[in-house]
Design an enzyme around this catalytic site. Structure first.
Site, PDB file in Angstrom:
ATOM      1  N   GLY A  18      50.576   6.342 -26.784  1.00 36.69           N
ATOM      2  CA  GLY A  18      49.119   6.437 -26.972  1.00 36.69           C
ATOM      3  C   GLY A  18      48.425   5.248 -26.333  1.00 36.69           C
ATOM      4  O   GLY A  18      48.836   4.115 -26.536  1.00 36.69           O
ATOM      5  N   ARG A  79      54.010  10.409 -22.157  1.00 35.73           N
ATOM      6  CA  ARG A  79      55.153  10.545 -23.053  1.00 35.73           C
ATOM      7  C   ARG A  79      56.270  11.148 -22.212  1.00 35.73           C
ATOM      8  O   ARG A  79      56.032  12.047 -21.413  1.00 35.73           O
ATOM      9  CB  ARG A  79      54.769  11.390 -24.257  1.00 35.73           C
ATOM     10  N   ASP A 110      55.169   2.013 -31.422  1.00 35.11           N
ATOM     11  CA  ASP A 110      56.538   1.959 -31.947  1.00 35.11           C
ATOM     12  C   ASP A 110      57.515   2.811 -31.133  1.00 35.11           C
ATOM     13  O   ASP A 110      58.648   2.401 -30.896  1.00 35.11           O
ATOM     14  CB  ASP A 110      56.570   2.339 -33.433  1.00 35.11           C
ATOM     15  N   THR A 133      48.715  -0.555 -29.681  1.00 36.63           N
ATOM     16  CA  THR A 133      48.497   0.653 -30.476  1.00 36.63           C
ATOM     17  C   THR A 133      47.304   0.462 -31.398  1.00 36.63           C
ATOM     18  O   THR A 133      47.185  -0.583 -32.041  1.00 36.63           O
ATOM     19  CB  THR A 133      49.739   1.029 -31.313  1.00 36.63           C
ATOM     20  N   ASP A 135      46.954   1.928 -34.051  1.00 37.35           N
ATOM     21  CA  ASP A 135      47.371   2.193 -35.435  1.00 37.35           C
ATOM     22  C   ASP A 135      47.789   0.935 -36.212  1.00 37.35           C
ATOM     23  O   ASP A 135      47.884   0.976 -37.434  1.00 37.35           O
ATOM     24  CB  ASP A 135      48.543   3.188 -35.458  1.00 37.35           C
ATOM     25  N   ASP A 137      50.650  -0.287 -36.686  1.00 37.82           N
ATOM     26  CA  ASP A 137      51.744   0.061 -37.590  1.00 37.82           C
ATOM     27  C   ASP A 137      53.062  -0.601 -37.202  1.00 37.82           C
ATOM     28  O   ASP A 137      54.104   0.032 -37.184  1.00 37.82           O
ATOM     29  CB  ASP A 137      51.915   1.590 -37.634  1.00 37.82           C
ATOM     30  N   ARG A 179      47.970   8.697 -37.958  1.00 39.00           N
ATOM     31  CA  ARG A 179      48.841   9.790 -38.387  1.00 39.00           C
ATOM     32  C   ARG A 179      49.809   9.328 -39.475  1.00 39.00           C
ATOM     33  O   ARG A 179      50.089  10.044 -40.415  1.00 39.00           O
ATOM     34  CB  ARG A 179      49.621  10.336 -37.187  1.00 39.00           C
TER      35      ARG A 179
HETATM   36  P1  ADP Z   1      53.859   5.206 -28.963  1.00 36.37           P
HETATM   37  O1  ADP Z   1      54.554   4.225 -28.103  1.00 36.37           O
HETATM   38  O2  ADP Z   1      52.370   5.120 -28.845  1.00 36.37           O
HETATM   39  O3  ADP Z   1      54.359   5.164 -30.397  1.00 36.37           O
HETATM   40  P2  ADP Z   1      55.429   7.654 -28.546  1.00 36.37           P
HETATM   41  O4  ADP Z   1      56.017   7.635 -29.906  1.00 36.37           O
HETATM   42  O5  ADP Z   1      54.979   8.960 -27.997  1.00 36.37           O
HETATM   43  O6  ADP Z   1      54.160   6.685 -28.416  1.00 36.37           O
HETATM   44  O7  ADP Z   1      56.506   7.030 -27.558  1.00 36.37           O
HETATM   45  C1  ADP Z   1      56.217   6.872 -26.185  1.00 36.37           C
HETATM   46  C2  ADP Z   1      57.455   7.168 -25.365  1.00 36.37           C
HETATM   47  O8  ADP Z   1      58.492   6.232 -25.731  1.00 36.37           O
HETATM   48  C3  ADP Z   1      58.083   8.532 -25.608  1.00 36.37           C
HETATM   49  O9  ADP Z   1      57.460   9.555 -24.870  1.00 36.37           O
HETATM   50  C4  ADP Z   1      59.499   8.287 -25.119  1.00 36.37           C
HETATM   51  O10 ADP Z   1      59.568   8.330 -23.731  1.00 36.37           O
HETATM   52  C5  ADP Z   1      59.755   6.854 -25.602  1.00 36.37           C
HETATM   53  N1  ADP Z   1      60.442   6.896 -26.902  1.00 36.37           N
HETATM   54  C6  ADP Z   1      59.878   7.100 -28.116  1.00 36.37           C
HETATM   55  N2  ADP Z   1      60.810   7.104 -29.096  1.00 36.37           N
HETATM   56  C7  ADP Z   1      62.008   6.926 -28.474  1.00 36.37           C
HETATM   57  C8  ADP Z   1      63.369   6.870 -28.926  1.00 36.37           C
HETATM   58  N3  ADP Z   1      63.687   7.000 -30.210  1.00 36.37           N
HETATM   59  N4  ADP Z   1      64.318   6.691 -27.990  1.00 36.37           N
HETATM   60  C9  ADP Z   1      64.011   6.545 -26.683  1.00 36.37           C
HETATM   61  N5  ADP Z   1      62.751   6.602 -26.192  1.00 36.37           N
HETATM   62  C10 ADP Z   1      61.764   6.792 -27.055  1.00 36.37           C
END
Ligand code: ADP
Length: 330
Positions: A18, A79, A110, A133, A135, A137, A179
Protein backbone atom coordinates in the site's frame (compact mmCIF):
# COMPACT_ATOMS: atom_id res chain seq x y z
CA UNK A 1 21.40 -8.06 14.23
CA UNK A 2 23.03 -9.63 11.14
CA UNK A 3 26.36 -8.08 10.13
CA UNK A 4 27.56 -7.94 6.54
CA UNK A 5 31.34 -7.72 6.08
CA UNK A 6 31.08 -6.66 2.43
CA UNK A 7 30.04 -3.04 2.07
CA UNK A 8 27.61 -2.70 -0.88
CA UNK A 9 28.73 -0.65 -3.88
CA UNK A 10 25.29 -0.62 -5.53
CA UNK A 11 22.02 -0.40 -3.60
CA UNK A 12 18.47 -0.79 -4.92
CA UNK A 13 15.45 0.99 -3.49
CA UNK A 14 11.79 0.08 -3.96
CA UNK A 15 8.35 0.92 -2.63
CA UNK A 16 5.94 -1.97 -2.13
CA UNK A 17 2.41 -2.77 -0.96
CA UNK A 18 0.00 0.00 0.00
CA UNK A 19 1.41 3.41 -0.91
CA UNK A 20 1.75 6.05 1.78
CA UNK A 21 2.33 9.82 1.58
CA UNK A 22 5.98 10.49 2.40
CA UNK A 23 7.37 7.54 0.45
CA UNK A 24 8.83 10.00 -2.08
CA UNK A 25 10.64 11.89 0.67
CA UNK A 26 12.12 8.56 1.81
CA UNK A 27 13.24 7.63 -1.73
CA UNK A 28 14.88 11.05 -2.06
CA UNK A 29 16.75 10.63 1.23
CA UNK A 30 17.89 7.09 0.39
CA UNK A 31 19.14 8.04 -3.08
CA UNK A 32 20.90 11.25 -2.02
CA UNK A 33 22.57 9.68 1.02
CA UNK A 34 23.78 6.76 -1.12
CA UNK A 35 25.17 9.11 -3.79
CA UNK A 36 26.82 11.21 -1.04
CA UNK A 37 28.70 8.08 0.06
CA UNK A 38 29.72 7.22 -3.50
CA UNK A 39 27.30 4.28 -3.79
CA UNK A 40 25.58 3.59 -7.11
CA UNK A 41 21.82 3.81 -6.65
CA UNK A 42 19.15 1.90 -8.56
CA UNK A 43 15.38 2.49 -8.47
CA UNK A 44 13.19 -0.59 -8.81
CA UNK A 45 9.78 0.10 -10.37
CA UNK A 46 6.58 -1.40 -8.87
CA UNK A 47 8.12 -3.09 -5.85
CA UNK A 48 9.13 -6.74 -5.95
CA UNK A 49 7.43 -7.07 -9.36
CA UNK A 50 10.06 -4.73 -10.80
CA UNK A 51 12.86 -7.05 -9.66
CA UNK A 52 11.23 -10.03 -11.38
CA UNK A 53 10.53 -8.01 -14.53
CA UNK A 54 13.97 -6.34 -14.53
CA UNK A 55 12.30 -2.94 -14.39
CA UNK A 56 15.27 -1.22 -12.79
CA UNK A 57 16.70 2.24 -13.49
CA UNK A 58 19.83 4.07 -12.38
CA UNK A 59 19.14 7.00 -10.07
CA UNK A 60 21.05 10.15 -9.28
CA UNK A 61 20.40 13.31 -7.30
CA UNK A 62 18.34 14.79 -10.14
CA UNK A 63 16.04 11.73 -10.39
CA UNK A 64 14.67 12.62 -6.98
CA UNK A 65 14.41 16.39 -7.42
CA UNK A 66 11.10 18.11 -6.63
CA UNK A 67 9.42 15.06 -5.08
CA UNK A 68 9.65 15.68 -1.32
CA UNK A 69 6.24 17.38 -1.32
CA UNK A 70 4.44 14.83 -3.49
CA UNK A 71 2.14 12.00 -2.32
CA UNK A 72 2.22 8.55 -3.94
CA UNK A 73 5.57 7.14 -5.03
CA UNK A 74 7.63 7.95 -8.13
CA UNK A 75 8.87 4.33 -8.10
CA UNK A 76 5.25 3.09 -8.16
CA UNK A 77 4.05 0.30 -5.94
CA UNK A 78 2.55 -3.12 -6.55
CA UNK A 79 1.65 -6.41 -4.98
CA UNK A 80 3.68 -9.34 -6.31
CA UNK A 81 2.30 -12.89 -6.03
CA UNK A 82 5.52 -14.60 -7.16
CA UNK A 83 7.32 -13.26 -4.12
CA UNK A 84 5.31 -15.57 -1.87
CA UNK A 85 7.23 -18.54 -3.35
CA UNK A 86 10.87 -19.42 -2.74
CA UNK A 87 11.34 -19.94 -6.52
CA UNK A 88 10.09 -16.41 -7.15
CA UNK A 89 12.48 -15.01 -4.57
CA UNK A 90 15.40 -17.07 -5.98
CA UNK A 91 14.72 -15.55 -9.41
CA UNK A 92 14.68 -12.11 -7.79
CA UNK A 93 18.14 -12.70 -6.30
CA UNK A 94 19.47 -13.73 -9.73
CA UNK A 95 18.05 -10.59 -11.32
CA UNK A 96 19.44 -8.34 -8.58
CA UNK A 97 22.88 -9.93 -9.02
CA UNK A 98 22.72 -9.43 -12.80
CA UNK A 99 22.16 -5.72 -12.16
CA UNK A 100 25.07 -5.66 -9.70
CA UNK A 101 22.73 -4.72 -6.85
CA UNK A 102 24.28 -5.86 -3.57
CA UNK A 103 21.73 -4.58 -1.04
CA UNK A 104 18.13 -3.45 -0.94
CA UNK A 105 16.14 -0.74 0.83
CA UNK A 106 12.49 -1.81 0.99
CA UNK A 107 9.96 0.92 1.79
CA UNK A 108 6.60 -0.59 2.69
CA UNK A 109 4.32 -2.18 5.26
CA UNK A 110 4.39 -5.47 7.12
CA UNK A 111 3.93 -7.61 3.97
CA UNK A 112 6.83 -5.90 2.22
CA UNK A 113 9.03 -6.31 5.29
CA UNK A 114 8.13 -10.03 5.32
CA UNK A 115 9.31 -10.26 1.70
CA UNK A 116 12.60 -8.53 2.62
CA UNK A 117 13.01 -10.81 5.64
CA UNK A 118 12.78 -13.92 3.42
CA UNK A 119 15.43 -12.56 1.02
CA UNK A 120 17.75 -12.13 3.98
CA UNK A 121 16.99 -15.42 5.71
CA UNK A 122 17.02 -17.62 2.61
CA UNK A 123 19.78 -16.01 0.52
CA UNK A 124 21.67 -13.87 3.04
CA UNK A 125 20.89 -10.88 0.80
CA UNK A 126 21.38 -7.61 2.74
CA UNK A 127 18.09 -5.77 3.19
CA UNK A 128 16.88 -2.95 5.40
CA UNK A 129 13.30 -1.74 5.58
CA UNK A 130 11.70 1.64 6.10
CA UNK A 131 8.18 1.46 7.57
CA UNK A 132 5.94 3.06 4.95
CA UNK A 133 2.32 2.45 5.89
CA UNK A 134 -0.59 4.64 6.88
CA UNK A 135 -1.73 1.88 9.28
CA UNK A 136 1.14 2.29 11.81
CA UNK A 137 0.85 -1.42 12.55
CA UNK A 138 4.52 -2.24 13.14
CA UNK A 139 6.44 -2.69 16.35
CA UNK A 140 9.83 -1.04 16.82
CA UNK A 141 8.83 2.48 15.85
CA UNK A 142 6.63 5.28 17.16
CA UNK A 143 5.98 6.49 13.61
CA UNK A 144 5.43 4.99 10.19
CA UNK A 145 5.60 7.08 7.04
CA UNK A 146 2.14 8.19 5.91
CA UNK A 147 0.26 7.77 9.18
CA UNK A 148 0.42 11.44 10.15
CA UNK A 149 -0.81 12.59 6.73
CA UNK A 150 -3.60 10.01 6.62
CA UNK A 151 -4.83 10.88 10.08
CA UNK A 152 -4.76 14.61 9.34
CA UNK A 153 -6.72 14.02 6.12
CA UNK A 154 -9.29 12.01 8.10
CA UNK A 155 -9.53 14.78 10.71
CA UNK A 156 -10.05 17.48 8.10
CA UNK A 157 -12.79 15.39 6.37
CA UNK A 158 -14.55 14.60 9.66
CA UNK A 159 -14.47 18.31 10.65
CA UNK A 160 -16.39 19.07 7.45
CA UNK A 161 -18.87 16.28 8.14
CA UNK A 162 -19.39 17.69 11.62
CA UNK A 163 -20.66 20.97 10.16
CA UNK A 164 -23.51 19.18 8.41
CA UNK A 165 -24.08 16.93 11.44
CA UNK A 166 -24.56 20.01 13.59
CA UNK A 167 -26.90 21.65 11.09
CA UNK A 168 -29.24 18.65 11.07
CA UNK A 169 -28.73 17.15 14.55
CA UNK A 170 -27.58 13.91 13.04
CA UNK A 171 -25.87 10.71 13.97
CA UNK A 172 -22.95 10.20 11.62
CA UNK A 173 -20.88 7.07 11.20
CA UNK A 174 -17.54 7.75 9.54
CA UNK A 175 -15.41 4.85 8.32
CA UNK A 176 -11.67 5.41 8.17
CA UNK A 177 -8.91 3.10 6.91
CA UNK A 178 -7.38 0.34 9.02
CA UNK A 179 -8.11 -3.26 8.08
CA UNK A 180 -6.27 -4.80 11.01
CA UNK A 181 -5.18 -1.82 13.08
CA UNK A 182 -7.31 0.87 14.69
CA UNK A 183 -4.70 3.62 14.99
CA UNK A 184 -6.22 5.91 12.35
CA UNK A 185 -9.69 5.50 13.91
CA UNK A 186 -8.43 6.04 17.44
CA UNK A 187 -6.35 9.11 16.61
CA UNK A 188 -8.80 10.80 14.23
CA UNK A 189 -11.73 9.91 16.50
CA UNK A 190 -10.21 11.52 19.58
CA UNK A 191 -9.09 14.56 17.57
CA UNK A 192 -12.62 15.13 16.21
CA UNK A 193 -14.47 14.55 19.45
CA UNK A 194 -16.11 11.25 18.45
CA UNK A 195 -18.60 9.76 20.90
CA UNK A 196 -17.58 6.22 20.01
CA UNK A 197 -14.55 4.77 18.25
CA UNK A 198 -14.66 1.21 16.98
CA UNK A 199 -11.44 -0.63 16.13
CA UNK A 200 -10.72 -4.15 14.89
CA UNK A 201 -8.66 -5.07 17.95
CA UNK A 202 -11.37 -4.51 20.54
CA UNK A 203 -14.88 -5.83 20.98
CA UNK A 204 -17.47 -3.15 21.67
CA UNK A 205 -20.87 -4.03 23.07
CA UNK A 206 -23.55 -2.86 20.62
CA UNK A 207 -26.15 -3.02 23.35
CA UNK A 208 -24.12 -0.60 25.43
CA UNK A 209 -23.74 1.84 22.51
CA UNK A 210 -27.48 1.66 21.74
CA UNK A 211 -28.39 2.27 25.39
CA UNK A 212 -25.97 5.15 25.62
CA UNK A 213 -27.25 6.74 22.36
CA UNK A 214 -30.80 6.47 23.66
CA UNK A 215 -29.81 8.12 26.90
CA UNK A 216 -28.02 10.93 25.01
CA UNK A 217 -31.11 11.54 22.85
CA UNK A 218 -33.15 11.94 26.03
CA UNK A 219 -30.62 14.49 27.24
CA UNK A 220 -31.08 16.33 23.91
CA UNK A 221 -27.53 15.49 22.81
CA UNK A 222 -28.56 14.88 19.24
CA UNK A 223 -25.28 15.23 17.39
CA UNK A 224 -23.27 12.06 17.67
CA UNK A 225 -20.21 10.95 15.80
CA UNK A 226 -19.00 7.38 15.56
CA UNK A 227 -15.62 6.70 13.94
CA UNK A 228 -15.25 3.12 12.72
CA UNK A 229 -12.13 1.45 11.35
CA UNK A 230 -12.81 -0.40 8.08
CA UNK A 231 -11.69 -3.66 9.70
CA UNK A 232 -14.18 -3.41 12.56
CA UNK A 233 -16.49 -6.43 12.77
CA UNK A 234 -17.86 -8.01 9.61
CA UNK A 235 -18.30 -4.94 7.44
CA UNK A 236 -16.95 -1.73 9.00
CA UNK A 237 -19.42 1.17 9.19
CA UNK A 238 -22.16 -0.58 7.16
CA UNK A 239 -22.02 -3.65 9.42
CA UNK A 240 -22.09 -1.42 12.48
CA UNK A 241 -25.28 0.36 11.38
CA UNK A 242 -26.97 -2.98 10.53
CA UNK A 243 -26.16 -4.22 14.03
CA UNK A 244 -27.24 -0.96 15.65
CA UNK A 245 -30.62 -1.16 13.92
CA UNK A 246 -31.31 -4.44 15.72
CA UNK A 247 -31.39 -2.39 18.94
CA UNK A 248 -32.61 0.95 17.56
CA UNK A 249 -34.77 0.13 14.49
CA UNK A 250 -35.70 3.78 13.85
CA UNK A 251 -32.23 5.20 14.13
CA UNK A 252 -31.41 7.72 11.37
CA UNK A 253 -27.69 7.24 10.83
CA UNK A 254 -25.68 8.59 7.90
CA UNK A 255 -22.61 6.71 6.77
CA UNK A 256 -19.57 8.30 5.21
CA UNK A 257 -16.70 6.09 4.02
CA UNK A 258 -13.55 8.16 3.56
CA UNK A 259 -11.65 5.47 1.59
CA UNK A 260 -8.57 6.10 -0.52
CA UNK A 261 -8.64 9.85 -0.04
CA UNK A 262 -6.66 9.06 3.13
CA UNK A 263 -3.74 7.69 1.12
CA UNK A 264 -3.27 10.68 -1.15
CA UNK A 265 -2.15 14.28 -0.93
CA UNK A 266 0.98 16.11 0.09
CA UNK A 267 2.75 14.53 3.07
CA UNK A 268 2.66 16.53 6.30
CA UNK A 269 5.82 18.11 7.70
CA UNK A 270 6.03 15.23 10.20
CA UNK A 271 5.92 12.57 7.47
CA UNK A 272 8.54 14.40 5.37
CA UNK A 273 10.78 14.67 8.43
CA UNK A 274 10.59 11.05 9.52
CA UNK A 275 10.92 9.86 5.91
CA UNK A 276 14.07 11.98 5.48
CA UNK A 277 15.59 10.74 8.74
CA UNK A 278 14.72 7.10 8.09
CA UNK A 279 15.94 7.24 4.48
CA UNK A 280 19.27 8.71 5.55
CA UNK A 281 19.73 6.10 8.28
CA UNK A 282 18.73 3.20 6.01
CA UNK A 283 21.86 3.86 3.94
CA UNK A 284 24.04 4.55 6.98
CA UNK A 285 22.83 1.24 8.43
CA UNK A 286 23.75 -0.76 5.31
CA UNK A 287 27.13 0.97 5.08
CA UNK A 288 27.79 0.09 8.74
CA UNK A 289 27.35 -3.54 7.62
CA UNK A 290 24.03 -3.98 9.40
CA UNK A 291 21.14 -5.73 7.68
CA UNK A 292 17.80 -7.48 8.21
CA UNK A 293 16.51 -4.60 10.31
CA UNK A 294 13.71 -2.07 10.08
CA UNK A 295 14.65 1.56 10.67
CA UNK A 296 12.44 3.10 13.31
CA UNK A 297 12.17 6.18 15.51
CA UNK A 298 11.50 5.67 19.21
CA UNK A 299 11.52 8.49 21.74
CA UNK A 300 12.85 10.69 18.93
CA UNK A 301 15.95 8.49 18.46
CA UNK A 302 16.69 6.32 15.44
CA UNK A 303 16.68 2.61 16.19
CA UNK A 304 17.16 -0.60 14.23
CA UNK A 305 14.73 -3.44 14.96
CA UNK A 306 15.24 -6.98 13.57
CA UNK A 307 12.53 -7.79 11.01
CA UNK A 308 11.02 -10.56 13.18
CA UNK A 309 10.55 -8.17 16.11
CA UNK A 310 9.14 -5.38 13.92
CA UNK A 311 6.50 -7.80 12.65
CA UNK A 312 5.42 -8.81 16.15
CA UNK A 313 1.86 -7.73 16.86
CA UNK A 314 1.69 -4.34 18.50
CA UNK A 315 -1.18 -3.74 20.86
CA UNK A 316 -2.96 -0.46 21.31
CA UNK A 317 -3.31 0.73 24.89
CA UNK A 318 -7.07 0.66 24.50
CA UNK A 319 -8.29 0.92 28.03
CA UNK A 320 -6.55 4.16 28.87
CA UNK A 321 -7.56 5.75 25.55
CA UNK A 322 -11.16 4.54 25.68
CA UNK A 323 -11.58 6.02 29.16
CA UNK A 324 -10.45 9.41 27.85
CA UNK A 325 -12.93 9.18 24.94
CA UNK A 326 -15.79 8.29 27.26
CA UNK A 327 -15.14 11.24 29.57
CA UNK A 328 -14.51 13.80 26.83
CA UNK A 329 -17.56 12.83 24.74
CA UNK A 330 -20.12 12.94 27.53
P1 ADP B 1 2.17 -3.99 2.70
O1 ADP B 1 3.63 -4.02 2.51
O2 ADP B 1 1.59 -2.62 2.53
O3 ADP B 1 1.74 -4.67 3.99
P2 ADP B 1 1.28 -6.37 1.22
O4 ADP B 1 0.92 -7.13 2.45
O5 ADP B 1 0.37 -6.45 0.06
O6 ADP B 1 1.47 -4.81 1.50
O7 ADP B 1 2.72 -6.87 0.78
C1 ADP B 1 3.37 -6.30 -0.35
C2 ADP B 1 4.12 -7.38 -1.10
O8 ADP B 1 5.12 -7.95 -0.23
C3 ADP B 1 3.28 -8.57 -1.54
O9 ADP B 1 2.59 -8.34 -2.74
C4 ADP B 1 4.36 -9.63 -1.72
O10 ADP B 1 5.03 -9.46 -2.93
C5 ADP B 1 5.31 -9.31 -0.56
N1 ADP B 1 4.97 -10.17 0.59
C6 ADP B 1 3.97 -9.98 1.48
N2 ADP B 1 3.94 -10.97 2.39
C7 ADP B 1 4.93 -11.84 2.04
C8 ADP B 1 5.38 -13.10 2.56
N3 ADP B 1 4.82 -13.66 3.63
N4 ADP B 1 6.41 -13.69 1.93
C9 ADP B 1 7.00 -13.12 0.85
N5 ADP B 1 6.61 -11.95 0.31
C10 ADP B 1 5.59 -11.31 0.87
Amino acid sequence: MVLNKKIPTKIGVLTSGGDAPGMNAAIRAVVRTGIYHGVQMAGIIRGFTGILENDIVDMDNRSVANIIQRGGTILKSARCKDFYTKEGRAQAIKNLQQHGIEALVVIGGDGSIRGAMHLGNEFNFPCVAIPGTIDKDLAGTDFTIGFDTAVNTAVSCIDKIRDTMEAHDRLFIVEVMGRHAGYIALNSGIATGAEYILVPEAHTSMKRIATSLNEKTKRKKLVNLVVVAEGYGENGAVGFVEELKKYLPNVDARISILGHIQRGGAPTCMDRLIASRMGYHAIECLLEGKQQVMIGIKNNAICYTPFEDALAVQQITHDAWLKIIKILAS
